[in-house]
Write an enzyme that holds these catalytic residues in place. Structure first.
Site, mmCIF file in Angstrom:
data_model
loop_
_atom_site.group_PDB
_atom_site.id
_atom_site.type_symbol
_atom_site.label_atom_id
_atom_site.label_comp_id
_atom_site.label_asym_id
_atom_site.label_seq_id
_atom_site.Cartn_x
_atom_site.Cartn_y
_atom_site.Cartn_z
ATOM 1 N N ASP A 88 0.865 -1.177 0.000
ATOM 2 C CA ASP A 88 0.000 0.000 0.000
ATOM 3 C C ASP A 88 0.904 1.230 0.000
ATOM 4 O OD1 ASP A 88 -1.465 2.213 0.704
ATOM 5 O OD2 ASP A 88 -2.532 1.274 2.375
ATOM 6 N N GLN A 93 0.827 6.481 1.067
ATOM 7 C CA GLN A 93 1.585 7.566 1.704
ATOM 8 C C GLN A 93 3.023 7.652 1.219
ATOM 9 O OE1 GLN A 93 0.382 9.889 3.653
ATOM 10 N NE2 GLN A 93 -1.664 9.001 3.791
ATOM 11 N N CYS A 133 -8.475 6.464 10.100
ATOM 12 C CA CYS A 133 -8.834 5.200 9.437
ATOM 13 C C CYS A 133 -7.867 4.088 9.825
ATOM 14 C CB CYS A 133 -8.868 5.352 7.914
ATOM 15 S SG CYS A 133 -10.154 6.442 7.361
HETATM 16 N N1 PLP Z 1 -3.768 3.500 2.651
HETATM 17 C C1 PLP Z 1 -3.194 4.497 3.329
HETATM 18 C C2 PLP Z 1 -1.930 4.251 4.080
HETATM 19 C C3 PLP Z 1 -3.769 5.768 3.333
HETATM 20 O O1 PLP Z 1 -3.206 6.753 4.014
HETATM 21 C C4 PLP Z 1 -4.975 5.971 2.604
HETATM 22 C C5 PLP Z 1 -5.643 7.266 2.632
HETATM 23 O O2 PLP Z 1 -5.441 8.067 3.504
HETATM 24 C C6 PLP Z 1 -5.515 4.899 1.900
HETATM 25 C C7 PLP Z 1 -4.891 3.682 1.942
HETATM 26 C C8 PLP Z 1 -6.771 5.048 1.101
HETATM 27 O O3 PLP Z 1 -6.564 5.949 0.064
HETATM 28 P P1 PLP Z 1 -7.805 6.454 -0.815
HETATM 29 O O4 PLP Z 1 -8.805 6.995 0.168
HETATM 30 O O5 PLP Z 1 -7.220 7.501 -1.684
HETATM 31 O O6 PLP Z 1 -8.330 5.290 -1.555
#
Ligand code: PLP
Length: 414
Positions: free
Chosen positions: A208, A211, A372
Site C-alpha cells: 500500500d 503515503q 482510518c
Molecule cells: N492506505 C493508506 C496508508 C492511506 O493513508 C490511505 C488514505 O489516507 C488509503 C490507503 C486510502 O486511500 P484512498 O482513500 O485515496 O483510496
C-alpha cells in the site's frame, strides 16, 4: 518522464508556494497553514489548468472514437500511463491499471486475485498499522473463504516487530499486504525485506503505497512487490484517480473485476471474451480528466526534484518534532527510526478534536481522530491523535505557527 530543462532549478520555496493558489487564501481571518497533506495534498495551478484545458478544448470519450477530440483525449490519457510507468519504474505500461484510488486498487486485488487464490485455511498477513482500506477487503475475503487474517505486531515506537513477522510466515501464507509508510505514525516499513521473506515462503505481496509514493523513490522492480497501490490525490494530483501496479504475469492470470464496456474483446449472448491488459481491468468510461491532469502533477514532482522535496520535508519533520517535544503534556505517537513527514501526537487531558478546532480557529488545518486506523489506535490505547503532515510547500514558519497555536490551545483547555 524527463524533468523539463527550463524549470529545473534550486529549491525555491516561494516559487513553489506560488504554484498553489489555495495557499494564498485565508481561513478564519488568518493565512492558511495546511498540514493535512497525508489526507490529500493541495494542487498546483498547472494541474488545475490541465483539468480545465481538457474540458475546454478536447473533452471526449477515449479509446473508441475516431474523431480528433477522441484521439487527443486518448493520447493524453495514455501518456499518463507512460508517465506513471516511468515514475514507479514498472517494466511495462500494461502493468499500470487506472482505478479510483488506493482503496479500489486493493479491493480489485481482493476481489480478483484473492477470490481465485485464497482457500479455506489459507493465511493473509497484514500489520497493526494498516489503514482500514488494507484491512477490511481482506477481512471480507477471509470471511467468505474461511481464511485467516494474521497481524504483525509493532513496538511502542511504531515499528514492525520483524522477528514476529518471520514467525507468522508459513506454507499457508498466501498473501502479505503491507503499508509502505503509515499514514498515522509516519513509519516507513522495510518493504524490501518483507517482500523477500514473503517470497521465500511462497506468498504474494501487495504494498500500500498511498503515503509513500509522494515522499520516497518508488521502484517496483527493485522492490519486487507483486502489487503496488496508490492514489493521485496524495501526489498533488486530482481526486478520484488511483493506480494499481501488478506484475504482468499475475495480472494476466487474474479473473476480471468489473464487467462492462472497454474491458471486453467480443460480446455475444452466449459468451464474452475479455480485452488485453491493462483494459481488462478498466471497465466503463474512466476518470479521463483527472487521469490526464495527474501527468502534470507527476511532472511537477519531477521538476521540483524528489530528492530536494524529501530533504525539505525531512527538515520540517525534524524541526516540528523538536518544537512539539518541548510542549509540556504533549506526547508524539510514532517515533520510528525511518519516517515520512507525518507527526502524530496527543496532549494530556485534552481531546484531539478540541485541539483541532482551536487550531482551525487560527487557520491551521490538521487532522484529528483515528485516521482510518482504529486497530492501531487500540494498540496505543488512545481514541485518536492530532496529525500534522508536511508537503513540499510547507515552511518552518508554519511549524512555528503550529507550536504557538498548540501552546494557546492547551492553555485554553486546561
Ligand atoms: N492506505 C493508506 C496508508 C492511506 O493513508 C490511505 C488514505 O489516507 C488509503 C490507503 C486510502 O486511500 P484512498 O482513500 O485515496 O483510496
Amino acid at each position: 518522464m524527463m524533468p523539463s530543462p527550463t524549470i529545473k532549478k534550486p529549491f525555491d520555496i516561494t516559487a513553489i508556494r506560488e504554484q498553489f493558489p489555495v495557499l494564498s487564501r485565508e481561513v478564519k481571518g488568518r493565512s492558511l497553514v495546511y498540514f493535512d497533506n497525508a489526507a490529500t495534498s493541495q494542487k498546483p495551478q498547472q494541474v488545475i489548468d490541465a483539468l480545465v484545458n481538457y474540458y475546454t478544448t478536447y473533452n471526449a470519450n477515449i479509446h473508441r472514437g475516431i474523431h480528433t477530440l477522441a484521439e487527443e483525449a486518448t493520447a493524453a490519457f495514455e501518456e499518463t500511463r507512460d508517465a506513471v510507468q516511468e515514475f514507479i519504474h514498472a517494466s511495462a505500461r500494461e502493468e499500470i491499471i487506472f482505478t479510483r484510488g488506493t482503496t479500489e486498487s486493493i479491493n480489485l486485488v481482493a476481489y480478483t486475485w484473492g477470490r481465485q487464490n485464497i482457500k479455506s485455511g489459507d493465511e493473509i498477513i497484514i500489520s497493526t498499522m494498516e489503514h482500514h482500506s488494507n484491512i477490511v477487503p481482506w477481512q471480507i475475503l477471509c470471511e467468505e473463504k474461511g481464511a485467516i487474517l494474521r497481524v504483525i505486531p509493532i513496538n511502542d515506537k511504531g515499528e514492525l516487530l520483524m522477528d514476529e513477522y518471520s514467525k507468522l510466515l508459513n506454507s499457508r501464507t498466501k498473501l502479505v499486504s503491507i503499508v509502505h509508510a503509515s499514514n498515522a505514525l509516519g513509519t516507513i516499513n522495510p518493504v524490501r525485506q518483507i517482500i523477500e521473506e514473503a517470497h521465500s515462503a511462497g506468498a504474494v505481496v501487495l504494498v500500500d503505497g498511498a503515503q509513500s509514493t509522494v515522499h520516497l523513490d518508488i521502484d517496483v522492480q527493485e522492490m519486487d512487490c507483486d502489487f503496488f497501490a496508490f492514489s493521485a490525490h496524495k501526489l498533488y494530483g486530482p481526486t478520484g484517480t488511483g493506480i494499481l501496479y501488478g506484475k504482468k504475469r499475475l495480472l494476466e492470470s487474474m479473473p476480471v473485476f468489473l464487467g462492462g464496456g472497454e474491458m471486453i474483446r467480443e460480446v455475444t449472448f452466449a459468451k464474452t471474451t475479455y480485452n488485453d491488459l491493462p483494459y481488462k481491468f478498466e471497465a466503463g468510461t474512466p476518470n479521463i480528466a483527472d487521469v490526464i491532469a495527474f501527468k502534470t502533477a507527476l511532472q511537477f514532482i519531477e521538476d521540483t526534484g524528489k530528492e530536494k522535496i524529501r530533504k525539505h520535508e525531512h527538515e520540517l519533520l525534524e524541526y516540528a518534532t523538536k518544537q512539539l517535544e518541548e510542549i509540556p503534556g504533549l506526547r508524539i505517537i510514532g517515533s520510528a527510526r525511518e519516517k515520512v513527514s507525518v507527526i502524530s501526537f496527543i496532549v494530556d487531558n485534552t481531546h484531539p478534536q478540541d485541539i483541532g478546532i482551536l487550531l482551525d480557529n487560527r487557520g491551521i488545518a490538521v487532522r484529528t481522530g483515528h485516521h482510518c486506523a482504529e486497530p492501531l489506535m487500540q494498540r496505543f490505547g488512545i481514541p485518536g491523535t492530532i496529525r500534522a503532515s508536511f508537503a513540499v510547500y510547507n515552511t518552518k514558519d508554519e511549524v512555528d505557527e503550529l507550536a504557538i497555536g498548540l501552546h494557546k490551545a492547551i492553555k485554553m483547555l486546561s
